[in-house]
Scaffold this motif. Structure first.
Motif, PDB file in Angstrom:
ATOM      1  N   ILE A   1      15.534 -16.465  22.237  1.00  0.00           N
ATOM      2  CA  ILE A   1      16.486 -17.606  22.516  1.00  0.00           C
ATOM      3  C   ILE A   1      15.860 -18.732  22.587  1.00  0.00           C
ATOM      4  CG2 ILE A   1      17.588 -15.803  23.972  1.00  0.00           C
ATOM      5  CD1 ILE A   1      15.973 -16.728  26.294  1.00  0.00           C
ATOM      6  N   SER A   2      15.029 -19.145  21.737  1.00  0.00           N
ATOM      7  CA  SER A   2      14.312 -20.533  21.725  1.00  0.00           C
ATOM      8  C   SER A   2      15.343 -21.475  21.009  1.00  0.00           C
ATOM      9  CB  SER A   2      13.136 -20.525  20.609  1.00  0.00           C
ATOM     10  OG  SER A   2      13.443 -20.046  19.535  1.00  0.00           O
ATOM     11  N   ALA A   3      14.977 -22.669  21.501  1.00  0.00           N
ATOM     12  CA  ALA A   3      16.119 -23.712  21.087  1.00  0.00           C
ATOM     13  C   ALA A   3      15.965 -24.091  19.735  1.00  0.00           C
ATOM     14  CB  ALA A   3      16.122 -24.680  22.388  1.00  0.00           C
ATOM     15  N   ASN A   4      14.981 -24.015  19.203  1.00  0.00           N
ATOM     16  CA  ASN A   4      14.794 -24.778  17.872  1.00  0.00           C
ATOM     17  C   ASN A   4      14.995 -23.692  16.845  1.00  0.00           C
ATOM     18  OD1 ASN A   4      12.576 -23.318  18.481  1.00  0.00           O
ATOM     19  ND2 ASN A   4      11.072 -24.498  17.616  1.00  0.00           N
ATOM     20  N   THR A   5      16.064 -22.943  16.781  1.00  0.00           N
ATOM     21  CA  THR A   5      16.477 -22.299  15.666  1.00  0.00           C
ATOM     22  C   THR A   5      17.963 -22.735  15.202  1.00  0.00           C
ATOM     23  OG1 THR A   5      17.660 -20.550  16.954  1.00  0.00           O
ATOM     24  CG2 THR A   5      15.351 -20.038  16.736  1.00  0.00           C
ATOM     25  N   ARG A   6      18.151 -22.150  13.707  1.00  0.00           N
ATOM     26  CA  ARG A   6      19.369 -22.362  12.952  1.00  0.00           C
ATOM     27  C   ARG A   6      20.459 -22.143  13.877  1.00  0.00           C
ATOM     28  NH1 ARG A   6      23.136 -24.093  11.482  1.00  0.00           N
ATOM     29  NH2 ARG A   6      24.265 -23.872   9.603  1.00  0.00           N
ATOM     30  N   TYR A   7      20.563 -20.895  14.588  1.00  0.00           N
ATOM     31  CA  TYR A   7      21.818 -20.636  15.534  1.00  0.00           C
ATOM     32  C   TYR A   7      21.337 -20.376  16.802  1.00  0.00           C
ATOM     33  CZ  TYR A   7      23.913 -19.975  11.093  1.00  0.00           C
ATOM     34  OH  TYR A   7      24.735 -20.057   9.771  1.00  0.00           O
TER      35      TYR A   7
ATOM     36  N   ALA B   1      20.012 -13.968   8.965  1.00  0.00           N
ATOM     37  CA  ALA B   1      20.427 -14.187  10.472  1.00  0.00           C
ATOM     38  C   ALA B   1      19.520 -13.288  11.215  1.00  0.00           C
ATOM     39  CB  ALA B   1      21.892 -14.135  10.448  1.00  0.00           C
ATOM     40  N   ILE B   2      19.675 -11.867  10.761  1.00  0.00           N
ATOM     41  CA  ILE B   2      18.998 -10.823  11.902  1.00  0.00           C
ATOM     42  C   ILE B   2      17.434 -11.332  11.904  1.00  0.00           C
ATOM     43  CG2 ILE B   2      18.189  -8.560  11.846  1.00  0.00           C
ATOM     44  CD1 ILE B   2      20.993  -8.674  12.233  1.00  0.00           C
ATOM     45  N   ALA B   3      16.861 -11.659  10.910  1.00  0.00           N
ATOM     46  CA  ALA B   3      15.376 -12.156  10.992  1.00  0.00           C
ATOM     47  C   ALA B   3      15.091 -13.419  11.909  1.00  0.00           C
ATOM     48  CB  ALA B   3      14.900 -12.339   9.295  1.00  0.00           C
ATOM     49  N   GLU B   4      16.261 -14.112  11.958  1.00  0.00           N
ATOM     50  CA  GLU B   4      16.002 -15.235  12.647  1.00  0.00           C
ATOM     51  C   GLU B   4      16.212 -14.944  14.201  1.00  0.00           C
ATOM     52  OE1 GLU B   4      17.152 -19.652  11.937  1.00  0.00           O
ATOM     53  OE2 GLU B   4      18.701 -18.943  13.604  1.00  0.00           O
ATOM     54  N   MET B   5      17.351 -14.297  14.514  1.00  0.00           N
ATOM     55  CA  MET B   5      17.691 -13.823  15.882  1.00  0.00           C
ATOM     56  C   MET B   5      16.753 -12.858  16.509  1.00  0.00           C
ATOM     57  SD  MET B   5      21.834 -13.691  16.120  1.00  0.00           S
ATOM     58  CE  MET B   5      22.067 -12.243  14.961  1.00  0.00           C
ATOM     59  N   PHE B   6      15.876 -11.894  15.516  1.00  0.00           N
ATOM     60  CA  PHE B   6      15.310 -10.838  16.109  1.00  0.00           C
ATOM     61  C   PHE B   6      13.904 -11.104  15.078  1.00  0.00           C
ATOM     62  CE2 PHE B   6      18.506  -9.385  18.645  1.00  0.00           C
ATOM     63  CZ  PHE B   6      19.527  -9.360  17.593  1.00  0.00           C
TER      64      PHE B   6
END
Ligand SMILES: Cc1cc2nc3c(=O)[nH]c(=O)nc-3n(C[C@H](O)[C@H](O)[C@H](O)COP(=O)(O)OP(=O)(O)OC[C@H]3O[C@@H](n4cnc5c(N)ncnc54)[C@H](O)[C@@H]3O)c2cc1C
Ligand SMILES: CSCC(=O)[O-]
Length: 405
Positions: A150-156, A308-313
């Motif tokens: 849930i960090s703010a500095n991600t693409r989504y 997307a999965i790799a970024e969210m998790f």
């Protein structure tokens, strides 16, 4: 259980077809088998054949990512899908077969203001229909699903989520096996490896039976529950369907220790994930954007989803994917199903579930059995009629499946 010809114990009979039945169901997926079961259990109709071109449960029922929920926007949809969730909650007891229903919660993420407004509209509409759904802050999302980034500095960035706690998963094979076993025990014939090649109508236009690869089988009533093949089968009766068939894919990872406690979905990034009881991550994506009867799909869809999965998790970034597959999903213009009589007397159709019909399996079979037995729709499926595409009374749930169609 019956002793099969090969000596091992079969959970359902494999009878030779009779010449006629009261009812024929085309398609031994979850919806077709559930329909036969409820026809026998609720309506006392047991002279039924469920005809399946492959093996029972081998279609979308055996290929899906098993997400179960009822947080749909429209009143009609909430009634239909929540009827199903209620039946899921007692299904293992009803069938005397463990379908492994697991109400672990379905969390649908919001990544921007548009997502948040849509999610909160769903939540308020669901609450008005008695469907549980609640808004979580980013920290509450993280507490519910610890692997979530849930960090703010991600693409989504995650700005919140809508949680339906009664939602979850079930073991898809077991649903088909459970219904087949319970229907067979009530005298229903499940005829596998038997393709319906034609629908015969009598001089007065009424359905008279089906041509199959094992000969003609007469029937007073025929229910078509053929998912991605619906248009092909209904064309045999001269009925044109408002259906497009697309490939929808899924992928599973190598099995790991339990680490993912719920289902997480994101429409914005076209991804959803849960963890099977065997430990694999079960990941799904959007449909391929071209009609096709292939049961595979294009690699680009997965690359996008796994990004997307790799970024969210982030903890999953080094997971290895084990296998991918696809199914043929039958999509209607308003993304809602068709559970309906047809212009042909004695012919009924249950289709159009698109990317999201597994969750409806018990509810679909229950109300479609009512429709066939009484020759009129159950109040819950009355709005899901084939003629809504003539009247314009659509039930537009395109955003509901949380995957881009
Ligand atoms: C990859 C993927 C992921 C999905 N994920 C989810 C999810 O997470 N949650 C959810 O709710 N839904 C999901 N779905 C959608 C869901 O799987 C389907 O909507 C649902 O299973 C349809 O059930 P069914 O019984 O109608 O169809 P099926 O299980 O496909 O059964 C139809 C049967 O008809 C048979 N048939 C077709 N033509 C003939 C013929 N001429 N003669 C005899 N038999 C015939 C087929 O062989 C097939 O077995 C997903 C689908 C796919 C493909
Ligand atoms: C394949 S999308 C699953 C759903 O509709 O919940």
């Amino acid at each position: 259980a019956m002793r099969g010809h090969s000596g091992w114990t079969e959970q359902w009979a494999s009878p030779e077809p009779r010449k006629t039945y009261d009812v024929v169901i085309v398609g031994a997926g979850g919806h077709g088998l559930a329909t036969a079961y409820y026809l026998a259990k609720e309506h006392g109709i047991t002279d039924i054949a469920v005809i399946e071109k492959g093996w029972l449960g081998g279609g979308n029922t055996g290929r899906n990512t098993t997400i179960i929920r009822s947080n749909y926007l429209y009143d009609e949809s909430a009634a239909l899908y929540d009827h199903a969730v209620t039946l899921w909650e007692g299904l293992s007891q009803d069938l005397n077969y463990n379908v492994m229903f697991s109400p672990r919660g379905v969390l649908m993420l919001s990544h921007n203001e548009h997502d948040r407004q849509g999610a909160q509209r769903h939540i308020h509409a669901n609450r008005l229909n008695g469907v549980d759904n609640e808004w979580l802050t980013p920290d509450e999302c993280k507490a519910y699903c610890p692997p979530l980034n849930i960090s703010a500095n991600t693409r989504y960035p995650v700005i919140g989520g809508a949680l339906q706690r009664r939602g979850g998963t079930a073991r898809h094979d077991a649903v088909a096996w459970g219904y087949a076993r319970a229907a067979s025990a009530r005298g229903v014939h499940v005829l596998q490896n038997t393709t319906v090649t034609g629908i015969r109508r009598s001089a007065d236009g009424r359905v008279a039976g089906v041509e199959t690869t094992r000969g003609f089988i007469g029937a007073r009533k025929v229910g078509v529950v053929a998912a991605g093949n619906t248009s092909v089968v209904m064309d045999m009766a001269g009925v044109r369907m408002p259906i497009e068939s697309y490939p929808l894919q899924a992928v599973v990872s190598e099995p790991v220790k339990p680490c993912f406690p719920c289902v997480v979905m994101s429409n914005t990034v076209h991804a959803y994930v849960s963890q099977s009881d065997k430990g694999e991550l079960v990941i799904g994506a959007g449909t391929d954007q071209y009609p096709s009867y292939s049961q595979t799909g294009s690699l680009s869809i997965f690359n996008h989803t796994l990004d997307a999965i790799a970024e969210m998790f982030p903890i999953f970034r080094r997971m290895r994917m084990l296998r991918t597959w696809g199914g043929i999903v039958d999509v209607t213009p308003d993304r809602s199903p068709i559970l309906s009589k047809t212009p042909v007397p004695g012919l009924y159709v249950n289709c159009g579930w698109g990317t999201g019909g597994f969750k409806a399996t018990p509810g679909s079979g229950h109300v479609f059995a009512h429709t066939i037995a009484r020759d009129e729709p159950h109040p819950i499926n009355a709005a899901f009629s084939l003629d809504r595409f003539e009247t314009g009374r659509f039930i537009d749930e395109a955003a509901a499946a949380a995957v881009a169609h």
